[in-house]
Design an enzyme around this catalytic site. Structure first.
Site, PDB file in Angstrom:
ATOM      1  N   GLU A 124       0.726  -1.297   0.578  1.00 50.14           N
ATOM      2  CA  GLU A 124       0.355  -0.582  -0.302  1.00 50.14           C
ATOM      3  C   GLU A 124       0.971   1.177   0.112  1.00 50.14           C
ATOM      4  OE1 GLU A 124      -3.567  -1.879   2.936  1.00 50.14           O
ATOM      5  OE2 GLU A 124      -2.701   0.217   3.368  1.00 50.14           O
ATOM      6  N   GLN A 278      44.452  -8.299 -17.854  1.00 46.08           N
ATOM      7  CA  GLN A 278      44.063  -9.197 -16.476  1.00 46.08           C
ATOM      8  C   GLN A 278      42.604  -8.773 -16.119  1.00 46.08           C
ATOM      9  OE1 GLN A 278      47.886  -9.332 -15.157  1.00 46.08           O
ATOM     10  NE2 GLN A 278      47.954 -11.367 -15.970  1.00 46.08           N
ATOM     11  N   GLU A 362       9.690  -8.653  -3.100  1.00 44.60           N
ATOM     12  CA  GLU A 362       9.587 -10.141  -2.705  1.00 44.60           C
ATOM     13  C   GLU A 362      10.924  -9.813  -1.622  1.00 44.60           C
ATOM     14  OE1 GLU A 362       8.165 -12.850  -2.917  1.00 44.60           O
ATOM     15  OE2 GLU A 362       7.658 -12.793  -4.708  1.00 44.60           O
TER      16      GLU A 362
END
Length: 386
Positions: A124, A278, A362
């Site tokens: 909400e 590298q 989530e």
């Protein structure tokens, strides 16, 4: 599902993702919509019913099997997975876990087939991470409830046929115990959907506000038939949802690594491919190591979940690590691409924005940290910790 069938399903999905969905990514981002024929294809493949039992028309996969498919879906734009994600997770699992037999019979076959899209309405304007503080009210009036309130950032709201709604039925109980879960049909009078939100990323995956203005909902639509169980229902589905999202993060990281390696091999500076440098190799190695670690974590936790173990802490560990990991991988991918990585013509620019959301929904990373730490302390008190 037996191992051979699962592997065939996974390989079929992998081909579909890479041959059909990847070429559509730019179109979906530009149009902010997934083509209708893709939804039909998902339905034919059974993706709307991944986690729904076969007796209701789904594939009936356990979580260990489910994450193997979601690893594959992560390779492409999250908008595609979002189309069926709520049916697989929070939209259906509350009904499956706590619903009455009548609710399961009525809705699960429709969700499994993709005929109906389910949307989970919890957040909400003033209740996000603190979900127990929600204000949407449901008042019993005879054989129905009258619901008033508003929900925000609701995934798939513009396409939903039903909402799994969390509302407060006990106004005297301001905590989680006053919350009840409802199945609310989207065509209910008084229910309205706001304009789709304009988001940083994940175009094609739509969220919007949902407003309830004296919406009448039959009492038989209370999930499980009991008041006060809604927050518990929501929490039950989160472990599965968090592992699902974590698997999606791994898939996205794998795609970003693929794009990074391909670009590094082709792009030449100082007379040689930048893959020979590298410091570029170090970024590639870090990304591969972290993605591998996340995949291993998720597989182990998903297998334990499928075996019936309580993996609430481990699910939070996976979601926390994987969502943060893919953010780092996306950042390295842009860096490896250099100036090109900031340009929309390259997939890494879009993924960089898309994956940022994984650290928010989530349960934010900070909520995951709290969940993990609280369970560690609880285990220490009981002597159950490792």
């Amino acid at each position: 599902m037996d191992k051979e069938t699962l592997e065939q399903t996974r390989l079929t999905l992998r081909r579909f993702v890479r041959e059909r969905l990847v070429p559509l990514e730019k179109q979906v981002a530009d149009d902010d919509r997934v083509p209708d024929d893709i939804r039909r294809a998902f339905a034919e493949m059974g993706l709307f019913g991944i986690s729904i039992p076969e007796e209701y028309g789904g594939l009936g996969l356990d979580l260990a099997e489910e994450v193997e498919l979601i690893f594959e879906m992560g390779w492409t734009s999250p908008a595609f997975r979002s189309m069926f994600g709520s049916n697989v997770g929070i939209g259906s699992q509350g009904i499956l876990i706590d619903g009455t037999p009548e609710q399961k019979e009525k809705w699960l076959p429709k969700l499994a087939s993709g005929e109906v899209i389910a949307s989970f309405a919890l957040t909400e304007p003033d209740a996000g991470s603190d979900a127990a503080s929600l204000r949407t009210r449901a008042e019993r009036q005879g054989d129905h409830y009258v619901i008033n309130g508003a929900k925000r950032y609701i995934t798939n709201a513009p396409h939903a046929g039903i909402f799994t709604l969390m509302a407060r039925t006990d106004q005297n109980n301001k905590g989680a115990g006053g919350i009840t879960a409802f199945i609310v049909e989207a065509n209910s009078p008084g229910l309205s959907i706001g304009k789709p939100d304009k988001k940083m990323g994940q175009r094609g995956a739509h969220t919007a506000d949902v407003v309830f203005d004296n919406v009448k909902v039959p009492a038989e639509n209370v999930i499980g038939g009991r008041e006060g169980q809604g927050f518990k229902t929501a929490m039950k589905v989160l472990d599965r949802g968090r592992l699902h999202i974590a698997a999606l993060c791994v898939g996205a990281a794998e795609r970003l690594i693929h794009e990074s390696v391909s670009y590094a091999r082709e792009r030449k500076q100082f007379g040689q491919p930048i893959a020979e440098f590298q410091l570029v190799q170090a970024m590639l190695a870090d990304s591969r190591t972290e993605a591998y670690a996340a995949r291993c974590m998720i597989r182990e936790a998903a297998m334990r979940y499928a075996a019936g173990e309580n993996v609430s802490m481990e699910a939070s560990c996976c979601k926390y690590y994987a969502s943060e990991m893919v953010g780092r991988v996306a950042d390295r991918a842009v860096q490896i691409h250099g100036g090109a990585g900031y340009m929309q013509e390259y997939a890494v620019e879009r993924f960089y924005r898309d994956v940022r959301l994984f650290r928010l929904y989530e349960g934010t990373s900070q909520i995951q940290q709290i969940v993990i730490a609280r369970q560690m302390l609880r285990q220490a008190e009981t002597g159950a910790g490792g």
